[in-house]
Structure formats: C-alpha cells, structure tokens
Design a protein around this motif. Sequence first.
Motif, short mmCIF file in Angstrom:
data_model
loop_
_atom_site.label_atom_id
_atom_site.label_comp_id
_atom_site.label_asym_id
_atom_site.label_seq_id
_atom_site.Cartn_x
_atom_site.Cartn_y
_atom_site.Cartn_z
N UNK A 1 -18.39 -7.43 11.93
CA UNK A 1 -19.23 -6.92 10.85
C UNK A 1 -19.79 -5.53 11.08
N UNK A 2 -19.44 -4.86 12.17
CA UNK A 2 -19.92 -3.50 12.41
C UNK A 2 -19.27 -2.54 11.43
N UNK A 3 -20.08 -1.69 10.78
CA UNK A 3 -19.50 -0.73 9.83
C UNK A 3 -18.72 0.37 10.54
N UNK A 4 -17.60 0.76 9.92
CA UNK A 4 -16.74 1.80 10.49
C UNK A 4 -16.71 3.01 9.56
N UNK A 5 -16.59 2.77 8.27
CA UNK A 5 -16.47 3.86 7.30
C UNK A 5 -16.03 3.33 5.96
N UNK A 6 -15.23 4.14 5.27
CA UNK A 6 -14.79 3.79 3.93
C UNK A 6 -13.34 4.23 3.75
N UNK A 7 -12.57 3.44 3.00
CA UNK A 7 -11.18 3.82 2.71
C UNK A 7 -11.21 5.00 1.74
N UNK A 8 -10.68 6.14 2.20
CA UNK A 8 -10.68 7.37 1.40
C UNK A 8 -9.35 7.57 0.67
N UNK A 9 -8.28 7.00 1.22
CA UNK A 9 -6.97 7.21 0.61
C UNK A 9 -5.99 6.18 1.19
N UNK A 10 -4.85 6.04 0.54
CA UNK A 10 -3.76 5.22 1.04
C UNK A 10 -2.52 6.11 1.03
N UNK A 11 -1.91 6.28 2.19
CA UNK A 11 -0.72 7.12 2.32
C UNK A 11 0.51 6.23 2.41
N UNK A 12 1.58 6.68 1.79
CA UNK A 12 2.83 5.92 1.80
C UNK A 12 3.91 6.79 2.44
#
Length: 170
Positions: free
Chosen positions: A111-122
């Motif tokens: 449950x420790x926060x890491x950050x936020x998903x900013x993008x998805x690369x393919x």
Amino acid sequence: MQLVVGRIGRPHGVRGEVTVEVRTDAPDQRFAPGTTLTTEPAARGPLVVEGARWHKGILMLSLAGVEGREAAEALRDTLLVIGSADLPPSEDPDEFHDHQLIGLAVQTPDGSPVGEVADVLHHGQDLLVVRRAGRDDAYVPFVKALVPDIDLDRGFLVVAAPPGLFDLDT
C-alpha cells in the motif's frame, strides 16, 4: 476524453481519396461507410465516410464533400477521434484501454504510494510510465507478474516491483 483512432495521411489519386494511419483495433467498425468522424482540429470536421477500402495494407477513405486532390491534401495530418465513452467495455477482465490506466495511483503490494501512471507506451512490450514526485519517471513492463492488481473503481494499481525498480529507500 478524446481518443485518436486514425490520422489522415497523403491523398491517393486525384478524386479526393485519403490514406489513413489506423490507430484502432476495429477499423472496419470505426471507418464504415456512413460513419461520422470527429476531427482534431475540430474545424476540419466532422467528416462523413462515403467509402472505405484497403489497398496494399493501407486504408483508403472517400469522404463526403472532399473532391479532388487539393481538398484531400488540406486534410493531411488531421486526427480522427472518438470519445472514450464511445468505446465498448472489454469482455476480458485483464484487458484495459490506455485512458483507463492513465491517472491511476500506483502503489506497492503493502500500500505504499509510488506515483501515478502518466502514460502507456507500446514498443513491443507495453510499458507503464510512472510519474514520481521529485524523481525520474519509472518504466514498468505491463505484465500480470509485475502489475497483479488493477482497481479502476478505486483508482489505483499495484506494482510488485523487483528490487531496485523504484529505489524507494533513496
């Protein structure tokens, strides 16, 4: 949220037909004759598909009111977009659209926060770009072993990172 399903490329021939760089898994549905396409920039549309055909693996569209090569050239680089609400939900519980993942909070299994998903690369391997406050972005392969839990309703996903991926201690 607007999602790009295609980009108009160069004209094809002299009658106003355009090539389309397809960015959707359902081109036959998205570009079917009679379909109205929203554009970015908005001033170039909406566009109505009159005809669609494949030529050497490239989608060709005939659009209402687009007569001649010059009119087709004026549409070059126009993005064809749909609203994210227009996408049907996936029947596969392990399949997600990029717009569903972007903005999710990222946390560790404890449950420790890491950050936020900013993008998805393919790029062969799908990668989540995790934006971390005051740190470089982290790139996480989007595979079940590393991302075992995604809770869209609660707005987070869990990353079971191998040692060193996030360097949470420093």
